[in-house]
Enzyme design. Structure first.
Site, PDB file in Angstrom:
ATOM      1  N   CYS A  17     -33.282  32.999  -5.834  1.00 31.08           N
ATOM      2  CA  CYS A  17     -33.397  33.582  -4.498  1.00 31.08           C
ATOM      3  C   CYS A  17     -33.815  35.055  -4.562  1.00 31.08           C
ATOM      4  O   CYS A  17     -33.543  35.748  -5.519  1.00 31.08           O
ATOM      5  CB  CYS A  17     -32.104  33.534  -3.697  1.00 31.08           C
ATOM      6  SG  CYS A  17     -31.324  31.935  -3.675  1.00 31.08           S
ATOM      7  N   ARG A  41     -39.282  34.208  -6.425  1.00 33.92           N
ATOM      8  CA  ARG A  41     -37.903  33.974  -6.874  1.00 33.92           C
ATOM      9  C   ARG A  41     -37.296  32.683  -6.316  1.00 33.92           C
ATOM     10  O   ARG A  41     -36.193  32.290  -6.682  1.00 33.92           O
ATOM     11  CB  ARG A  41     -37.016  35.148  -6.460  1.00 33.92           C
ATOM     12  CG  ARG A  41     -37.468  36.480  -7.009  1.00 33.92           C
ATOM     13  CD  ARG A  41     -36.528  37.564  -6.586  1.00 33.92           C
ATOM     14  NE  ARG A  41     -35.211  37.341  -7.120  1.00 33.92           N
ATOM     15  CZ  ARG A  41     -34.807  37.702  -8.315  1.00 33.92           C
ATOM     16  NH1 ARG A  41     -35.642  38.313  -9.124  1.00 33.92           N
ATOM     17  NH2 ARG A  41     -33.591  37.454  -8.723  1.00 33.92           N
ATOM     18  N   TRP A  60     -33.821  29.619  -3.369  1.00 31.85           N
ATOM     19  CA  TRP A  60     -33.953  28.572  -4.389  1.00 31.85           C
ATOM     20  C   TRP A  60     -32.568  27.961  -4.446  1.00 31.85           C
ATOM     21  O   TRP A  60     -31.630  28.561  -4.957  1.00 31.85           O
ATOM     22  CB  TRP A  60     -34.344  29.190  -5.730  1.00 31.85           C
ATOM     23  CG  TRP A  60     -34.652  28.189  -6.803  1.00 31.85           C
ATOM     24  CD1 TRP A  60     -35.858  27.589  -7.038  1.00 31.85           C
ATOM     25  CD2 TRP A  60     -33.753  27.684  -7.798  1.00 31.85           C
ATOM     26  NE1 TRP A  60     -35.749  26.740  -8.107  1.00 31.85           N
ATOM     27  CE2 TRP A  60     -34.473  26.772  -8.602  1.00 31.85           C
ATOM     28  CE3 TRP A  60     -32.418  27.897  -8.097  1.00 31.85           C
ATOM     29  CZ2 TRP A  60     -33.914  26.094  -9.668  1.00 31.85           C
ATOM     30  CZ3 TRP A  60     -31.844  27.214  -9.165  1.00 31.85           C
ATOM     31  CH2 TRP A  60     -32.589  26.320  -9.939  1.00 31.85           C
ATOM     32  N   ASN A  62     -27.735  36.192  -3.465  1.00 27.37           N
ATOM     33  CA  ASN A  62     -28.393  35.561  -4.605  1.00 27.37           C
ATOM     34  C   ASN A  62     -27.348  35.416  -5.694  1.00 27.37           C
ATOM     35  O   ASN A  62     -26.774  36.414  -6.124  1.00 27.37           O
ATOM     36  CB  ASN A  62     -29.548  36.465  -5.077  1.00 27.37           C
ATOM     37  CG  ASN A  62     -30.128  36.013  -6.391  1.00 27.37           C
ATOM     38  OD1 ASN A  62     -30.122  34.829  -6.712  1.00 27.37           O
ATOM     39  ND2 ASN A  62     -30.650  36.945  -7.175  1.00 27.37           N
ATOM     40  N   GLY A  63     -27.063  34.189  -6.111  1.00 30.63           N
ATOM     41  CA  GLY A  63     -26.054  33.987  -7.145  1.00 30.63           C
ATOM     42  C   GLY A  63     -25.217  32.759  -6.825  1.00 30.63           C
ATOM     43  O   GLY A  63     -25.606  31.937  -5.990  1.00 30.63           O
ATOM     44  N   GLU A 101     -45.875  26.107 -26.163  1.00 34.26           N
ATOM     45  CA  GLU A 101     -46.087  26.946 -24.980  1.00 34.26           C
ATOM     46  C   GLU A 101     -47.201  26.378 -24.092  1.00 34.26           C
ATOM     47  O   GLU A 101     -47.087  26.374 -22.863  1.00 34.26           O
ATOM     48  CB  GLU A 101     -46.401  28.388 -25.425  1.00 34.26           C
ATOM     49  CG  GLU A 101     -46.813  29.348 -24.323  1.00 34.26           C
ATOM     50  CD  GLU A 101     -45.785  29.532 -23.207  1.00 34.26           C
ATOM     51  OE1 GLU A 101     -44.648  29.052 -23.327  1.00 34.26           O
ATOM     52  OE2 GLU A 101     -46.158  30.128 -22.193  1.00 34.26           O
ATOM     53  N   LYS A 118     -46.910  25.292 -20.127  1.00 35.06           N
ATOM     54  CA  LYS A 118     -47.795  25.782 -19.060  1.00 35.06           C
ATOM     55  C   LYS A 118     -48.338  24.601 -18.245  1.00 35.06           C
ATOM     56  O   LYS A 118     -48.341  24.634 -17.029  1.00 35.06           O
ATOM     57  CB  LYS A 118     -48.984  26.583 -19.628  1.00 35.06           C
ATOM     58  CG  LYS A 118     -48.679  27.925 -20.223  1.00 35.06           C
ATOM     59  CD  LYS A 118     -48.285  29.001 -19.237  1.00 35.06           C
ATOM     60  CE  LYS A 118     -46.844  29.051 -18.919  1.00 35.06           C
ATOM     61  NZ  LYS A 118     -45.889  29.736 -19.690  1.00 35.06           N
ATOM     62  N   GLU A 139     -45.461  22.868 -16.075  1.00 34.44           N
ATOM     63  CA  GLU A 139     -44.818  23.544 -14.947  1.00 34.44           C
ATOM     64  C   GLU A 139     -45.758  23.808 -13.782  1.00 34.44           C
ATOM     65  O   GLU A 139     -45.305  23.879 -12.651  1.00 34.44           O
ATOM     66  CB  GLU A 139     -44.096  24.816 -15.383  1.00 34.44           C
ATOM     67  CG  GLU A 139     -44.948  25.847 -16.034  1.00 34.44           C
ATOM     68  CD  GLU A 139     -44.148  27.034 -16.556  1.00 34.44           C
ATOM     69  OE1 GLU A 139     -43.023  27.269 -16.110  1.00 34.44           O
ATOM     70  OE2 GLU A 139     -44.670  27.744 -17.419  1.00 34.44           O
ATOM     71  N   HIS A 168     -44.686  10.298 -36.302  1.00 35.05           N
ATOM     72  CA  HIS A 168     -43.313   9.835 -36.518  1.00 35.05           C
ATOM     73  C   HIS A 168     -42.727   9.202 -35.260  1.00 35.05           C
ATOM     74  O   HIS A 168     -41.514   9.213 -35.077  1.00 35.05           O
ATOM     75  CB  HIS A 168     -42.426  10.990 -37.014  1.00 35.05           C
ATOM     76  CG  HIS A 168     -42.782  11.453 -38.389  1.00 35.05           C
ATOM     77  ND1 HIS A 168     -42.570  10.688 -39.516  1.00 35.05           N
ATOM     78  CD2 HIS A 168     -43.399  12.582 -38.822  1.00 35.05           C
ATOM     79  CE1 HIS A 168     -43.011  11.332 -40.585  1.00 35.05           C
ATOM     80  NE2 HIS A 168     -43.523  12.483 -40.185  1.00 35.05           N
ATOM     81  N   LYS A 219     -38.931  32.503 -10.567  1.00 34.57           N
ATOM     82  CA  LYS A 219     -39.317  33.391 -11.666  1.00 34.57           C
ATOM     83  C   LYS A 219     -38.135  33.808 -12.545  1.00 34.57           C
ATOM     84  O   LYS A 219     -38.194  33.703 -13.753  1.00 34.57           O
ATOM     85  CB  LYS A 219     -40.008  34.630 -11.091  1.00 34.57           C
ATOM     86  CG  LYS A 219     -40.516  35.595 -12.138  1.00 34.57           C
ATOM     87  CD  LYS A 219     -41.873  35.203 -12.627  1.00 34.57           C
ATOM     88  CE  LYS A 219     -42.401  36.087 -13.727  1.00 34.57           C
ATOM     89  NZ  LYS A 219     -43.265  35.327 -14.627  1.00 34.57           N
TER      90      LYS A 219
HETATM   91  C1  F6R Z   1     -42.465  29.720 -18.142  1.00 34.13           C
HETATM   92  C2  F6R Z   1     -41.483  30.649 -17.661  1.00 34.13           C
HETATM   93  C3  F6R Z   1     -40.051  30.468 -18.080  1.00 34.13           C
HETATM   94  C4  F6R Z   1     -39.503  31.817 -18.575  1.00 34.13           C
HETATM   95  C5  F6R Z   1     -38.001  31.702 -18.855  1.00 34.13           C
HETATM   96  C6  F6R Z   1     -37.454  33.005 -19.418  1.00 34.13           C
HETATM   97  O1  F6R Z   1     -43.738  30.040 -17.669  1.00 34.13           O
HETATM   98  O2  F6R Z   1     -41.785  31.561 -16.955  1.00 34.13           O
HETATM   99  O3  F6R Z   1     -39.918  29.490 -19.051  1.00 34.13           O
HETATM  100  O4  F6R Z   1     -40.198  32.178 -19.722  1.00 34.13           O
HETATM  101  O5  F6R Z   1     -37.326  31.385 -17.687  1.00 34.13           O
HETATM  102  O6  F6R Z   1     -37.680  34.058 -18.543  1.00 34.13           O
HETATM  103  P1  F6R Z   1     -37.601  35.562 -19.027  1.00 34.13           P
HETATM  104  O7  F6R Z   1     -38.679  35.774 -20.011  1.00 34.13           O
HETATM  105  O8  F6R Z   1     -37.772  36.373 -17.783  1.00 34.13           O
HETATM  106  O9  F6R Z   1     -36.247  35.739 -19.652  1.00 34.13           O
END
Ligand code: F6R
Length: 595
Positions: A2, A27, A74, A100-101, A474, A478, A481, A497, A590
């Site tokens: 949030c 967020r 969120w 938020n929390g 990675e 990408k 998500e 395997h 985020k």
């Molecule tokens: C993927 C993504 C998440 C963050 C993860 C850690 O694109 O954004 O997997 O990498 O939530 O976030 P930070 O780096 O802010 O601790």
């Protein structure tokens, strides 16, 4: 997660709140609401949906008054419904709160208040705040004392903005980010700086277990516009006003259709910037690594992948074993933590709850801690002994892109400096940087048609060995998500395997190839091809096994920096081809500030 905002000033609050909350939409975006105060009453509009959708329906700009709160949600407690959207009001409608929390003891507090005849109307934990504050005021407490009492009773994490019908505004934080923006004759509170950066770059970071009483702007001395207190002791705390160096342009989309594309493109500059570090700081981190008895790299999601990548470079270049642990699993390693242990916490936001928890565990054992982090003033920077800033500028898209390559660059630099070869490390990164423009341009040109061809696929498999293995992890993240296509990254040899059973005609397999892994990974790609898979080669040179070829120049130990870029672009185009909301993928936010 949030996003929350509070505004108190001389201007019409709804316009400012709407702009601010839009900046925080990354967020969380399942519902949105704004409450303002006019003629001693709250005016409130809220509903489920993204901000623009709800604004088109309700028009937030008709809300009156110069003070208000806003929230983008969120959901954690309570479904995505209009009633559960914030702001929440007390039963007597005299207190409004955005939060938020997570309030962990909300059921206990709710039952307690219900015994006093208070009726809850939402299923959220947040409603505890306005109800408790208002109940406490009815017992004769001032607004400030009522908020304080509530904070003492609440267990869990919170960043809140609470307002009452007399126009008093109090904010508080514990475990969720909150920063004050100090304007000339106005004051802001928000989950993140870009929310109010257009209006002020003077900020005060609140720490956990702090609350602040916000007043109207004092033009002569803006430090008089707020008073900060410790929740436990209720003693006043002196806080410094800091000046933010990020610019508003960095936090805006400009001419780009999406933040994701803007941030991918910004890698032309950000990787170089990441390694422009103060020499003393590099020496300090290097010494800490060299002198440690046991080094742990911890992170979540993309940041974790950067740690995995770093473990290879540390092994090859610095001849050092580093433990790489998912932050959420870090507690299981407690028995190996001691004073001489070094924990390197890697994070874009510096607010990820799992990571903060890992660092707190490390500190409880007396370990040394270093943060590699992008957001200045974030909780992580305040928890760790030393912070290395990634200097990537604000990353607004929910997906981490530019922050990943900055993390890779910094970790590579530290591997080289730990080997006494700092200048070699810089050279390798700087020569990789020379190719970033080209890699982005080629990717933008060649990956759009590929994405249009493949966007209906159900699965992608990515294979890489050695340094290219974390890139496969990675790249798969990408794709998943943002395009919602199932994707999995494997160490090249692992596919056979078990998972190779899923390969059938046309299933795309992206082979990430470095010079030293070429032969073996091509054999793995052949195995997929033999089962009629569709091979996309990401490599410095073409090969007959590839059905599609993306050229990425060889960059030695900096290969992962260049190699991830086409995968970021492919993920972007896959999402576009599917007509998805690139900057706000479903179910994500985020900063993941819940554990
Ligand atoms: C993927 C993504 C998440 C963050 C993860 C850690 O694109 O954004 O997997 O990498 O939530 O976030 P930070 O780096 O802010 O601790």
């Amino acid at each position: 997660m949030c996003g929350i905002v509070g505004y108190k000033g001389k201007r019409k609050a709804c316009n400012i709140l709407l702009e601010c909350i839009k900046t925080l939409e990354y967020r969380g975006y399942d519902s949105v609401g704004i409450a303002t105060l006019a003629n001693d009453q709250f005016q409130i509009k809220k509903d489920i949906g993204k901000i623009d959708e709800v604004h088109n329906k309700l028009n937030f700009l008709t809300l009156q008054g110069n003070l208000g709160v806003a929230h983008t949600r969120w959901s954690t407690h309570g479904g995505v419904t209009q009633i559960n959207a914030h702001p929440h009001l007390s039963q007597d409608k005299k207190v409004a709160v955005v939060h938020n929390g997570i309030v962990e003891n909300y059921q206990e507090l709710k039952h307690e208040l219900e015994k006093h005849g208070i009726k809850f109307i939402s299923q959220t934990d947040t409603e505890i705040f306005p109800q408790y504050i208002s109940y406490s005021m009815k017992q004769g407490k001032s607004f400030k004392d009522a908020v304080h009492e509530t904070l003492l009773r609440v267990e869990g994490s919170y960043a809140i903005v609470a307002v009452n019908v007399s126009g008093e505004m109090i904010v508080a934080r514990n475990g969720s980010p909150l920063v004050l923006g100090i304007g000339k004759d106005e004051i802001f509170a928000a989950s993140d700086v870009p929310a109010f950066l257009e209006h002020t770059n003077k900020v005060v970071y609140l720490d956990d277990e702090e609350y602040a009483v916000l007043d109207l702007g004092n033009v002569v001395d803006s430090s008089k516009n707020y008073e900060v207190y410790n929740v436990k002791t209720n003693k006043k705390i002196k806080k410094e006003i800091k000046t933010i160096t990020w610019t508003l342009e960095q936090a805006k989309k400009g001419n780009y259709p999406h933040f994701m594309l803007k941030e991918i493109t910004e890698q032309k500059e950000t990787i170089k910037k990441a390694i422009e570090q103060d020499h003393e700081l590099i020496a300090k981190v290097t010494d800490a690594i060299k002198n440690a008895h046991g080094v742990f790299f911890v992170g979540c999601g993309t940041s974790y992948h950067a740690c995995v990548s770093a473990s290879y470079i540390f092994a090859h270049v610095a001849k050092r074993h580093v433990n790489v642990v998912l932050a959420s699993e870090f507690r299981n390693h407690e028995n190996f933590l001691k004073k001489e242990t070094l924990v390197v916490a890697v994070s874009q936001s510096g607010e990820t709850a799992d990571l903060l928890d890992a660092v707190k565990t490390a500190k409880a054992h007396g370990c040394k801690t270093i943060a590699i982090v992008n957001v200045m003033g974030s909780t992580l920077t305040r928890l760790c002994d030393t912070s290395v800033m990634m200097n990537s500028g604000p990353e607004i898209c929910v997906l981490s892109t530019k922050s990943y390559t900055s993390q890779l660059a910094l970790l590579l630099l530290f591997a080289y400096s730990s080997a006494g070869r700092l200048e070699d490390g810089k050279k390798i990164i700087n020569s990789a940087c020379k190719h970033v423009d080209k890699v982005i341009d080629v990717g933008l040109e060649k990956l759009k048609p590929l994405a249009e061809k493949l966007h209906k696929q159900h699965d992608f498999f990515l294979i890489g060995r050695d340094l290219a293995y974390p890139s496969a992890l990675e790249g798969a993240l990408k794709i998943k998500e943002v395009s919602y296509i199932h994707a999995e990254g494997f160490a090249g040899a692992e596919l056979k395997h078990g998972t190779i059973a899923l390969i059938e005609k046309g299933v795309p397999c992206i082979a990430l190839i470095t010079k030293s892994t070429r032969k073996l990974i091509l054999s793995n790609a052949m195995e997929v091809k033999a089962r009629n898979g569709y091979i996309i080669g990401v490599s410095d040179e073409n090969n007959e096994v590839f059905d599609y070829f993306i050229q990425v120049p060889a960059a030695g130990d900096a290969d992962p920096i260049l190699m991830i870029i086409p995968l970021q672009i492919l993920a972007y185009y896959l999402a576009l081809a599917k007509g998805l909301d690139v900057d706000k993928p479903r179910n994500l936010a985020k900063s993941v500030v819940v554990r």
